[in-house]
Write an enzyme that holds these catalytic residues in place. Sequence first.
Site, PDB file in Angstrom:
ATOM      1  N   HIS B  16       0.815  -1.215   0.000  1.00  0.00           N
ATOM      2  CA  HIS B  16       0.000   0.000   0.000  1.00  0.00           C
ATOM      3  C   HIS B  16       0.850   1.267   0.000  1.00  0.00           C
ATOM      4  O   HIS B  16       0.556   2.232  -0.689  1.00  0.00           O
ATOM      5  CB  HIS B  16      -0.905  -0.025   1.236  1.00  0.00           C
ATOM      6  N   GLU B  52       8.957   4.208  -2.253  1.00  0.00           N
ATOM      7  CA  GLU B  52       9.625   3.765  -3.473  1.00  0.00           C
ATOM      8  C   GLU B  52      10.297   2.426  -3.247  1.00  0.00           C
ATOM      9  O   GLU B  52      10.666   2.115  -2.129  1.00  0.00           O
ATOM     10  CB  GLU B  52      10.665   4.807  -3.892  1.00  0.00           C
ATOM     11  N   ALA B  78      -7.876  -7.722   1.475  1.00  0.00           N
ATOM     12  CA  ALA B  78      -9.078  -8.031   0.694  1.00  0.00           C
ATOM     13  C   ALA B  78      -9.084  -7.191  -0.571  1.00  0.00           C
ATOM     14  O   ALA B  78      -8.358  -6.203  -0.686  1.00  0.00           O
ATOM     15  CB  ALA B  78     -10.330  -7.724   1.522  1.00  0.00           C
ATOM     16  N   GLY B  80     -10.369  -4.383  -3.009  1.00  0.00           N
ATOM     17  CA  GLY B  80     -10.875  -3.049  -2.717  1.00  0.00           C
ATOM     18  C   GLY B  80     -10.495  -2.164  -3.881  1.00  0.00           C
ATOM     19  O   GLY B  80     -10.066  -2.647  -4.927  1.00  0.00           O
ATOM     20  N   VAL B  81     -10.654  -0.859  -3.695  1.00  0.00           N
ATOM     21  CA  VAL B  81     -10.355   0.079  -4.786  1.00  0.00           C
ATOM     22  C   VAL B  81      -8.890  -0.044  -5.236  1.00  0.00           C
ATOM     23  O   VAL B  81      -8.587  -0.021  -6.424  1.00  0.00           O
ATOM     24  CB  VAL B  81     -10.675   1.528  -4.355  1.00  0.00           C
ATOM     25  N   HIS B  82      -7.975  -0.219  -4.263  1.00  0.00           N
ATOM     26  CA  HIS B  82      -6.554  -0.325  -4.628  1.00  0.00           C
ATOM     27  C   HIS B  82      -6.289  -1.534  -5.526  1.00  0.00           C
ATOM     28  O   HIS B  82      -5.550  -1.435  -6.497  1.00  0.00           O
ATOM     29  CB  HIS B  82      -5.684  -0.449  -3.371  1.00  0.00           C
TER      30      HIS B  82
END
Lengths: 131, 131
Positions: B16, B52, B78, B80-82
Site C-alpha cells: 500500500h 519507493e 481483501a 478493494g479500490v486499490h
Amino acid sequence: MRDMEKDKIALVLVGHGSVLAYNREMIEALANMIKERGVYDIVEHSFLQLNEPLLEDVLMGLASNGVGKIVVSPVFIAKGVHTTSDITEVIAKVKKKNPEIRIGYAEPFGADPRIVDILLDRAREAALQIE
Amino acid sequence: MRDMEKDKIALVLVGHGSVLAYNREMIEALANMIKERGVYDIVEHSFLQLNEPLLEDVLMGLASNGVGKIVVSPVFIAKGVHTTSDITEVIAKVKKKNPEIRIGYAEPFGADPRIVDILLDRAREAALQIE
C-alpha cells in the site's frame, strides 16, 4: 448477569472499511471463522470507517452490557496511521467514558511466515494464468 | 541472456505504502522471506504510493531487462479500490507499453484460516496485558 460478563474477554475485530463490499465481507467471514474456533465467548466485528458497525459503537455497546475486558484486534497488515492513531483514539475515547473497562490492543499481522505461505499460494494460482 | 530471462517468472510484491516506515519495512521483510524460500528466481518489492520503488517503475525495469513473465502479488487483505482499480491500471499501462509481456495478477489474502491463526495469536498476546 452483569458480574458474569465481567470475567469474559470479548474479541473485537476492526477492519479498514471500504466503499466496495469486499472488505466488509472478509471481516464478517473472519469473525465467523473465529467464532467457530470457540476460543472467545464474545466475538464482534467492526470497522474504522465507511462500513457499520463502527468500532466505537461496538465498544460502547459491550461496555454498556457490562463486559469488562475487551481485546481489540486490528485486521491490518502492518502498523500505520490507522493502527497507531485512528484506532487508539477510539479506544482512548471509550476508556474515558468507561474508566472501569480494560482494553487490550493486539498487534497487526506483521511479517509472519504464514503470510509468506499465503502470498506464495496466491502467486502460484496467478502464475498458472501465464504459463 | 535476454532469451534466458524470458522463461523466468518474476514475483513482484506490491504494498500500500505509508507515510510511516512500518508498511515499507514489512513489505521489504516479506520480500526477503520470499527470496529465502527460493521459489522464484527474481523477487522484487514495490509500492502503490507514498514509498519507493513504485510498482510501475519496477514492472518497466523488469520489462526493459527482458523478463517476459511477471506475477504481481498484492500485499492486501481483501479486494478493494486499490486492488481492483489502482493496481490494475498500472498493469494495463505497462502492458500497453510492452505488448509482449505476460503479467499474472494474484488475489489478495482473503478469509484464509491462516489469517485466523495469526489473529488469534496476536489477540492472545494482547489478552495477557489485561488478565
